[in-house]
Design a protein around this motif. Structure first.
Motif, PDB file in Angstrom:
ATOM      1  N   GLN A  43      46.143  32.262  49.205  1.00 24.22           N
ATOM      2  CA  GLN A  43      47.323  32.015  49.321  1.00 24.22           C
ATOM      3  C   GLN A  43      47.883  31.404  47.903  1.00 24.22           C
ATOM      4  OE1 GLN A  43      48.075  29.628  52.620  1.00 24.22           O
ATOM      5  NE2 GLN A  43      50.551  29.693  52.362  1.00 24.22           N
ATOM      6  N   ARG A  44      47.035  30.512  47.440  1.00 23.80           N
ATOM      7  CA  ARG A  44      47.254  29.525  46.316  1.00 23.80           C
ATOM      8  C   ARG A  44      47.658  30.506  45.204  1.00 23.80           C
ATOM      9  NH1 ARG A  44      42.491  26.285  44.188  1.00 23.80           N
ATOM     10  NH2 ARG A  44      42.254  25.622  46.371  1.00 23.80           N
ATOM     11  N   TYR A  45      46.798  31.652  44.772  1.00 24.09           N
ATOM     12  CA  TYR A  45      46.989  32.460  43.961  1.00 24.09           C
ATOM     13  C   TYR A  45      47.816  33.725  44.238  1.00 24.09           C
ATOM     14  CZ  TYR A  45      43.811  29.373  41.780  1.00 24.09           C
ATOM     15  OH  TYR A  45      43.314  28.048  41.142  1.00 24.09           O
ATOM     16  N   ARG A  46      48.486  33.708  45.438  1.00 28.54           N
ATOM     17  CA  ARG A  46      49.383  34.642  45.668  1.00 28.54           C
ATOM     18  C   ARG A  46      48.872  36.229  45.777  1.00 28.54           C
ATOM     19  NH1 ARG A  46      52.449  31.187  42.426  1.00 28.54           N
ATOM     20  NH2 ARG A  46      52.215  32.462  40.712  1.00 28.54           N
ATOM     21  N   ILE A  47      47.550  36.178  46.293  1.00 30.45           N
ATOM     22  CA  ILE A  47      47.012  37.620  46.537  1.00 30.45           C
ATOM     23  C   ILE A  47      47.438  38.334  47.528  1.00 30.45           C
ATOM     24  CG2 ILE A  47      44.570  38.749  46.706  1.00 30.45           C
ATOM     25  CD1 ILE A  47      45.006  36.944  44.157  1.00 30.45           C
ATOM     26  N   SER A  48      48.016  39.603  47.275  1.00 22.93           N
ATOM     27  CA  SER A  48      48.842  40.277  48.622  1.00 22.93           C
ATOM     28  C   SER A  48      48.194  41.715  48.617  1.00 22.93           C
ATOM     29  CB  SER A  48      50.274  40.349  48.425  1.00 22.93           C
ATOM     30  OG  SER A  48      50.559  40.770  47.235  1.00 22.93           O
ATOM     31  N   LYS A  49      47.297  42.030  47.592  1.00 20.60           N
ATOM     32  CA  LYS A  49      46.636  43.519  47.770  1.00 20.60           C
ATOM     33  C   LYS A  49      45.161  43.192  47.313  1.00 20.60           C
ATOM     34  CE  LYS A  49      47.987  44.625  43.178  1.00 20.60           C
ATOM     35  NZ  LYS A  49      48.491  43.478  42.847  1.00 20.60           N
ATOM     36  N   TYR A  50      44.133  44.255  47.887  1.00 21.25           N
ATOM     37  CA  TYR A  50      43.210  44.091  47.671  1.00 21.25           C
ATOM     38  C   TYR A  50      42.324  45.506  46.914  1.00 21.25           C
ATOM     39  CZ  TYR A  50      43.807  40.092  50.584  1.00 21.25           C
ATOM     40  OH  TYR A  50      44.106  39.093  50.961  1.00 21.25           O
ATOM     41  N   PRO A  51      41.402  45.466  46.061  1.00 18.79           N
ATOM     42  CA  PRO A  51      41.192  44.341  45.252  1.00 18.79           C
ATOM     43  C   PRO A  51      42.134  43.890  44.115  1.00 18.79           C
ATOM     44  CG  PRO A  51      39.768  46.183  44.368  1.00 18.79           C
ATOM     45  CD  PRO A  51      40.943  46.495  45.761  1.00 18.79           C
ATOM     46  N   THR A  52      42.032  42.598  44.113  1.00 20.86           N
ATOM     47  CA  THR A  52      42.913  42.077  42.783  1.00 20.86           C
ATOM     48  C   THR A  52      42.118  41.481  41.775  1.00 20.86           C
ATOM     49  OG1 THR A  52      45.012  41.764  44.095  1.00 20.86           O
ATOM     50  CG2 THR A  52      44.627  40.429  42.012  1.00 20.86           C
ATOM     51  N   LEU A  53      42.368  41.635  40.466  1.00 23.21           N
ATOM     52  CA  LEU A  53      41.659  41.181  39.390  1.00 23.21           C
ATOM     53  C   LEU A  53      42.313  40.381  38.451  1.00 23.21           C
ATOM     54  CD1 LEU A  53      39.460  44.331  38.069  1.00 23.21           C
ATOM     55  CD2 LEU A  53      38.665  42.356  39.743  1.00 23.21           C
ATOM     56  N   LYS A  54      42.118  39.040  38.462  1.00 21.48           N
ATOM     57  CA  LYS A  54      42.920  38.032  37.804  1.00 21.48           C
ATOM     58  C   LYS A  54      42.188  37.334  36.581  1.00 21.48           C
ATOM     59  CE  LYS A  54      46.516  36.966  40.919  1.00 21.48           C
ATOM     60  NZ  LYS A  54      47.674  37.409  40.104  1.00 21.48           N
ATOM     61  N   LEU A  55      42.900  36.989  35.397  1.00 16.69           N
ATOM     62  CA  LEU A  55      41.923  36.566  34.509  1.00 16.69           C
ATOM     63  C   LEU A  55      42.395  35.031  34.256  1.00 16.69           C
ATOM     64  CD1 LEU A  55      40.343  36.949  31.947  1.00 16.69           C
ATOM     65  CD2 LEU A  55      42.752  36.817  30.616  1.00 16.69           C
ATOM     66  N   PHE A  56      41.552  34.108  34.215  1.00 19.83           N
ATOM     67  CA  PHE A  56      41.924  32.645  34.058  1.00 19.83           C
ATOM     68  C   PHE A  56      41.330  32.268  32.735  1.00 19.83           C
ATOM     69  CE2 PHE A  56      41.698  33.339  38.550  1.00 19.83           C
ATOM     70  CZ  PHE A  56      42.738  32.219  39.063  1.00 19.83           C
ATOM     71  N   ARG A  57      41.947  31.400  32.006  1.00 20.06           N
ATOM     72  CA  ARG A  57      41.550  30.860  30.630  1.00 20.06           C
ATOM     73  C   ARG A  57      41.949  29.385  31.021  1.00 20.06           C
ATOM     74  NH1 ARG A  57      40.980  34.015  26.454  1.00 20.06           N
ATOM     75  NH2 ARG A  57      42.015  35.859  26.191  1.00 20.06           N
ATOM     76  N   ASN A  58      40.881  28.469  30.568  1.00 20.72           N
ATOM     77  CA  ASN A  58      40.707  27.301  30.710  1.00 20.72           C
ATOM     78  C   ASN A  58      41.440  26.530  31.940  1.00 20.72           C
ATOM     79  OD1 ASN A  58      40.016  26.560  27.833  1.00 20.72           O
ATOM     80  ND2 ASN A  58      41.803  27.478  27.286  1.00 20.72           N
ATOM     81  N   GLY A  59      41.035  27.350  33.039  1.00 25.69           N
ATOM     82  CA  GLY A  59      41.570  27.024  34.295  1.00 25.69           C
ATOM     83  C   GLY A  59      42.901  27.220  34.891  1.00 25.69           C
ATOM     84  N   MET A  60      43.295  28.153  33.742  1.00 31.40           N
ATOM     85  CA  MET A  60      44.849  28.668  34.124  1.00 31.40           C
ATOM     86  C   MET A  60      45.010  29.937  34.386  1.00 31.40           C
ATOM     87  SD  MET A  60      47.104  26.536  31.209  1.00 31.40           S
ATOM     88  CE  MET A  60      48.599  27.108  31.774  1.00 31.40           C
ATOM     89  N   MET A  61      45.382  30.414  35.505  1.00 32.13           N
ATOM     90  CA  MET A  61      45.617  31.840  35.752  1.00 32.13           C
ATOM     91  C   MET A  61      46.681  32.563  34.917  1.00 32.13           C
ATOM     92  SD  MET A  61      46.641  33.418  39.392  1.00 32.13           S
ATOM     93  CE  MET A  61      48.599  33.188  39.199  1.00 32.13           C
ATOM     94  N   MET A  62      46.175  33.790  34.198  1.00 28.92           N
ATOM     95  CA  MET A  62      47.188  34.363  33.486  1.00 28.92           C
ATOM     96  C   MET A  62      48.152  34.984  34.207  1.00 28.92           C
ATOM     97  SD  MET A  62      46.450  33.452  30.467  1.00 28.92           S
ATOM     98  CE  MET A  62      46.301  31.860  31.013  1.00 28.92           C
ATOM     99  N   LYS A  63      49.419  35.301  33.598  1.00 26.05           N
ATOM    100  CA  LYS A  63      50.418  36.023  34.459  1.00 26.05           C
ATOM    101  C   LYS A  63      49.912  37.462  34.751  1.00 26.05           C
ATOM    102  CE  LYS A  63      53.631  35.124  31.411  1.00 26.05           C
ATOM    103  NZ  LYS A  63      54.836  35.154  30.686  1.00 26.05           N
ATOM    104  N   ARG A  64      49.429  38.053  33.900  1.00 28.05           N
ATOM    105  CA  ARG A  64      49.004  39.378  33.770  1.00 28.05           C
ATOM    106  C   ARG A  64      48.029  39.746  34.266  1.00 28.05           C
ATOM    107  NH1 ARG A  64      52.308  38.688  29.291  1.00 28.05           N
ATOM    108  NH2 ARG A  64      54.280  39.865  28.957  1.00 28.05           N
ATOM    109  N   GLU A  65      47.652  40.246  35.469  1.00 26.82           N
ATOM    110  CA  GLU A  65      46.247  40.767  36.158  1.00 26.82           C
ATOM    111  C   GLU A  65      45.952  41.902  35.324  1.00 26.82           C
ATOM    112  OE1 GLU A  65      47.118  42.990  40.121  1.00 26.82           O
ATOM    113  OE2 GLU A  65      47.832  40.860  40.254  1.00 26.82           O
ATOM    114  N   TYR A  66      44.534  42.150  35.815  1.00 26.32           N
ATOM    115  CA  TYR A  66      44.065  43.442  35.179  1.00 26.32           C
ATOM    116  C   TYR A  66      44.545  44.678  35.991  1.00 26.32           C
ATOM    117  CZ  TYR A  66      40.682  46.892  33.852  1.00 26.32           C
ATOM    118  OH  TYR A  66      40.108  48.269  33.498  1.00 26.32           O
TER     119      TYR A  66
END
Length: 349
Positions: A43-66
């Motif tokens: 819920q925190r990272y607004r995951i609405s479909k599976y599987p989802t691949l997200k990139l984090f840098r320095n603890g921050m989620m990037m806008k563009r997922e893989y």
């Protein structure tokens, strides 16, 4: 989830390949989350479909997922690309005069590369390199631009646009990141078929200006009023503009056509609401009240039940509307007879 099960061994093998290339565990971390067990994270990272691949840098989620191919090679190549240096080092200040001024350029002038100032600049560039071009110059090459110490400037788009200088601490990541993000990410962004899904994943409703591609005057007015009336709402709603010709289906949802443009509307991801009259755009506070009425629930409530009692003229009955407001046309739903996703619109072009 069958697709998650199919990806799992590929993801794990890709992690082993990258681990061999980057053995330091602090360089790259592969992780997986069971969203059934950890619904709070989903819920925190607004995951609405599976599987989802997200990139984090320095603890921050990037806008563009893989969104690349689901193969070991493709995922490993993506990580290698993400590990490449996002900053181009300038060897001669003459290179600055030949920059592509259609892009947003951030240039850092440093005495030395091995410094806290540059490391902070590097962290910012790693996060925002998709939105800006980052360059750096060091030592004797940068000396002419370091009359008061290390320096970071922003060159906005446009040949004659004046430079803007960062005046804060170069070691304060939060400050320089906020300044750079403000320069690199326009207040009013264009929504396209390519970035539409990314924008919906930010989880904020849309305030959209639909305009003809060559109608730059309406776009400029919208940008000015958003900056004047709604700068305080940044972070609660996304300010966007869209090509009327390309986005005919969202216009149809609100019973409009390109001939009606320019049109302003809010898409809450549940319903779409139309700003009554574009000519009222410059009326002080009018656009802001439209957005505040979304946040308070007034737009949704009045569409179902008519004007609030306080807004009704004496003796005027409250109208009971049986119909619902038009559904969102940007919400990621399966295509059906009455709902059009961005993908369907793209296929029909």
């Amino acid at each position: 989830c069958r697709f998650s099960q199919m990806l799992h061994p590929i993801f794990e093998e890709a992690s082993n390949v990258i681990k061999e290339e980057y053995p330091d565990k602090n360089q790259v971390v592969f992780a997986r989350v069971d969203c059934d067990q950890h619904s709070d994270i989903a819920q925190r990272y607004r995951i609405s479909k599976y599987p989802t691949l997200k990139l984090f840098r320095n603890g921050m989620m990037m806008k563009r997922e893989y969104r690349g191919q689901r193969s070991v090679t493709a995922i490993a190549d993506y990580i290698r690309q993400q590990k490449s240096n996002p900053i181009r080092e300038v060897q001669d200040l003459e290179e600055i005069s030949s920059l592509d001024r259609s892009r947003r350029n951030i240039i850092g002038y440093f005495e030395q590369k091995d410094s806290e100032n540059y490391r902070t600049f590097e962290r910012v560039a790693n996060i925002l390199h998709d939105d800006c071009v980052f360059l750096s110059a060091f030592g004797a090459i940068s000396k002419a631009e370091r009359f008061s110490g290390d320096n970071v400037i922003y060159k906005p788009p446009g040949e004659n646009a004046p430079d803007m200088v960062y005046l804060g601490s170069l070691t304060n990541f939060d400050l320089i990141y906020a300044w750079t993000q403000d320069k690199c990410v326009p207040l009013v962004r264009e929504i396209t078929f390519e970035n539409g899904e990314e924008l919906t994943e930010e989880g904020l409703p849309f305030l959209i200006l639909f305009h003809m591609k060559d109608d730059l005057e309406s776009l400029e007015k919208f940008q000015q009023e958003v900056a004047r009336q709604l700068i305080g709402e940044k972070g609660t709603i996304n300010f966007l503009h869209a090509d009327c010709d390309k986005f005919r289906h969202p216009l149809l949802h609100i019973q409009k056509t390109p001939a009606d443009c320019p049109v302003i509307a809010i898409d809450s991801f549940r319903h779409m609401y139309v700003f009554p009259d574009f000519s009222d755009l410059s009326v002080p506070g009018k656009l802001k009240q439209f957005v505040l009425d979304l946040h308070s629930g007034k737009l949704h409530r009045e569409f179902h039940h008519g004007p609030d009692p306080t807004d009704v003229a004496p003796g005027q009955p409250i109208q009971d509307l049986a119909s619902s407001p038009p559904e969102s046309s940007f919400q990621k739903l399966a295509p059906s007879e009455h709902r059009y996703t961005l993908l369907r619109e793209k296929d029909e072009l």
